[in-house]
Design a protein around this motif. Structure first.
Motif, PDB file in Angstrom:
ATOM      1  N   ALA A 185      -4.230   3.290  -0.267  1.00  0.00           N
ATOM      2  CA  ALA A 185      -4.717   2.335  -1.268  1.00  0.00           C
ATOM      3  C   ALA A 185      -3.598   1.382  -1.625  1.00  0.00           C
ATOM      4  O   ALA A 185      -2.420   1.656  -1.346  1.00  0.00           O
ATOM      5  N   ASP A 186      -3.970   0.258  -2.265  1.00  0.00           N
ATOM      6  CA  ASP A 186      -2.926  -0.657  -2.722  1.00  0.00           C
ATOM      7  C   ASP A 186      -2.077   0.006  -3.798  1.00  0.00           C
ATOM      8  O   ASP A 186      -0.878  -0.243  -3.904  1.00  0.00           O
ATOM      9  N   GLN A 220      -8.329   1.764   0.720  1.00  0.00           N
ATOM     10  CA  GLN A 220      -8.404   1.110   2.023  1.00  0.00           C
ATOM     11  C   GLN A 220      -8.734   2.078   3.154  1.00  0.00           C
ATOM     12  O   GLN A 220      -9.295   1.674   4.181  1.00  0.00           O
ATOM     13  N   ARG A 221      -8.371   3.330   2.986  1.00  0.00           N
ATOM     14  CA  ARG A 221      -8.641   4.319   4.043  1.00  0.00           C
ATOM     15  C   ARG A 221      -8.754   5.702   3.428  1.00  0.00           C
ATOM     16  O   ARG A 221      -7.980   6.056   2.545  1.00  0.00           O
ATOM     17  N   ARG A 246      -8.809   0.063  -8.400  1.00  0.00           N
ATOM     18  CA  ARG A 246      -7.955   0.195  -7.228  1.00  0.00           C
ATOM     19  C   ARG A 246      -8.766  -0.162  -5.975  1.00  0.00           C
ATOM     20  O   ARG A 246      -9.998  -0.113  -5.983  1.00  0.00           O
ATOM     21  N   GLU A 247      -8.053  -0.483  -4.904  1.00  0.00           N
ATOM     22  CA  GLU A 247      -8.708  -0.724  -3.618  1.00  0.00           C
ATOM     23  C   GLU A 247      -8.360   0.419  -2.668  1.00  0.00           C
ATOM     24  O   GLU A 247      -7.229   0.521  -2.194  1.00  0.00           O
ATOM     25  N   ARG A 259       0.555   5.343   1.416  1.00  0.00           N
ATOM     26  CA  ARG A 259      -0.227   6.255   2.261  1.00  0.00           C
ATOM     27  C   ARG A 259       0.153   7.704   1.931  1.00  0.00           C
ATOM     28  O   ARG A 259       1.312   8.085   2.029  1.00  0.00           O
ATOM     29  N   LEU A 281     -14.806   4.176  -0.220  1.00  0.00           N
ATOM     30  CA  LEU A 281     -13.943   3.091   0.248  1.00  0.00           C
ATOM     31  C   LEU A 281     -14.235   1.778  -0.477  1.00  0.00           C
ATOM     32  O   LEU A 281     -15.362   1.534  -0.926  1.00  0.00           O
ATOM     33  N   GLY A 282     -13.215   0.936  -0.585  1.00  0.00           N
ATOM     34  CA  GLY A 282     -13.378  -0.375  -1.187  1.00  0.00           C
ATOM     35  C   GLY A 282     -12.720  -0.473  -2.550  1.00  0.00           C
ATOM     36  O   GLY A 282     -12.054   0.459  -3.010  1.00  0.00           O
ATOM     37  N   GLU A 283     -12.892  -1.642  -3.192  1.00  0.00           N
ATOM     38  CA  GLU A 283     -12.332  -1.853  -4.529  1.00  0.00           C
ATOM     39  C   GLU A 283     -13.353  -1.445  -5.576  1.00  0.00           C
ATOM     40  O   GLU A 283     -14.475  -1.954  -5.612  1.00  0.00           O
ATOM     41  N   SER A 336       0.831  -1.198   0.000  1.00  0.00           N
ATOM     42  CA  SER A 336       0.000   0.000   0.000  1.00  0.00           C
ATOM     43  C   SER A 336       0.865   1.248   0.000  1.00  0.00           C
ATOM     44  O   SER A 336       2.054   1.201   0.333  1.00  0.00           O
TER      45      SER A 336
END
Length: 283
Positions: free
Chosen positions: A208-209, A190-191, A187-188, A128, A168-170, A126
């Motif tokens: 995200a990833d 994540q926060r 994309r995923e 940030r 949020l999410g993929e 990931s």
């Protein structure tokens, strides 16, 4: 060849982004040029980076790798005694030489031998980012003008966070990315959440990833429309679902964005993670 991991940071204000370009000052160009000079190479080595940043975007926790012939590290020994120094000792010398020749707006903080299977880009779990923005009535702190964007209208922290939940999410983030030929926009996320720091600056944390081109700044731009009351909290999620660029989404300025951290798996999982990342993703 030995693969070296470089942990670095930079103030993106005076750079035309990460990626080297003819006749433009870039972070990659500065570091590769310094390596070529220090190691006395005929050509600059190629750096692979965890995440290419745009012009004006900063980084505190960027990661890159470079493959070097160990024999070239002999150039670091100078006139020292002929006994063979340890590789770690040579890497410390390399770090000090880099600090001595590079400009002060880019710094390599650490150079280490990368574990087997490590790829700065494809092994990452990931990234940030943080985006910093001030809505103070009198404007932002002039000493932080290169890293904090001033927003002329008051922003609601509650509305920003309520709208962020819908992203949020993929998903296919085509609505928030500049498409590139042959590249996926799946994309995923994540926060994505906001806080006010002790100075009253709004800070968005975005994880995200991976990210596609302009994604973080477009996401922030959509949320600012909600934070100032021009759009309902559901609007960013509706834009996402349409998977097409929306003229109402304004990309936030680059200078508020900073790459804070890149996370990697344990060494035994590096190669497997790289293979997974290279796959073409579908929903």
């Amino acid at each position: 060849m030995v693969r070296l991991r470089l942990d670095l940071g930079y103030d993106g204000t005076d750079f035309s982004g990460w990626a080297k370009q003819p006749d433009l000052r870039t972070v990659q160009g500065e570091i590769e040029g310094a390596l070529r000079r220090i190691l006395r190479l005929d050509a600059a080595p190629d750096l692979t980076v965890a995440g290419r940043t745009d012009a004006g975007v900063h980084a505190r926790g960027q990661v890159a790798h470079v493959d070097i012939d160990p024999a070239t590290l002999v150039a670091l020994d100078g006139n020292r005694p002929p006994e063979e120094p340890a590789l770690d000792e040579r890497l410390v010398r390399l770090l000090r030489r880099l600090a001595g020749v590079m400009p002060t707006d880019v710094r390599v903080h650490r150079v280490t031998v990368a574990p087997e299977g490590f790829d700065a880009r494809f092994s990452a779990l990931s990234r940030r980012y943080a985006y910093r923005i001030s809505d103070a009535p009198g404007g932002g702190d002039p000493l932080r003008r290169n890293e904090v964007v001033w927003h002329a209208r008051p922003l609601s922290l509650e509305a920003l966070n309520a709208a962020a939940v819908h992203l949020l999410g993929e998903h296919d983030f085509a609505a928030f990315c500049k498409k590139r030929e042959g590249a996926t926009t799946i994309r995923e996320l994540q926060r994505l959440d906001w806080v006010r720091d002790e100075a009253g600056v709004l800070v968005a944390t975005v994880v995200a990833d991976a990210f596609c081109h302009s994604m973080v700044r477009a996401l922030v731009g959509s949320l600012l429309a909600v934070g100032e009351g021009r759009q309902p909290v559901e609007w960013p999620g509706q834009v996402l679902a349409r998977a097409a660029r929306d003229s109402g989404v304004h990309v936030a300025p680059a200078r508020g964005l900073c790459l804070e951290e890149v996370r990697y798996p344990e060494p035994a999982e590096l190669a497997r993670r790289a293979a997974m990342t290279r796959r073409v993703r579908t929903l």
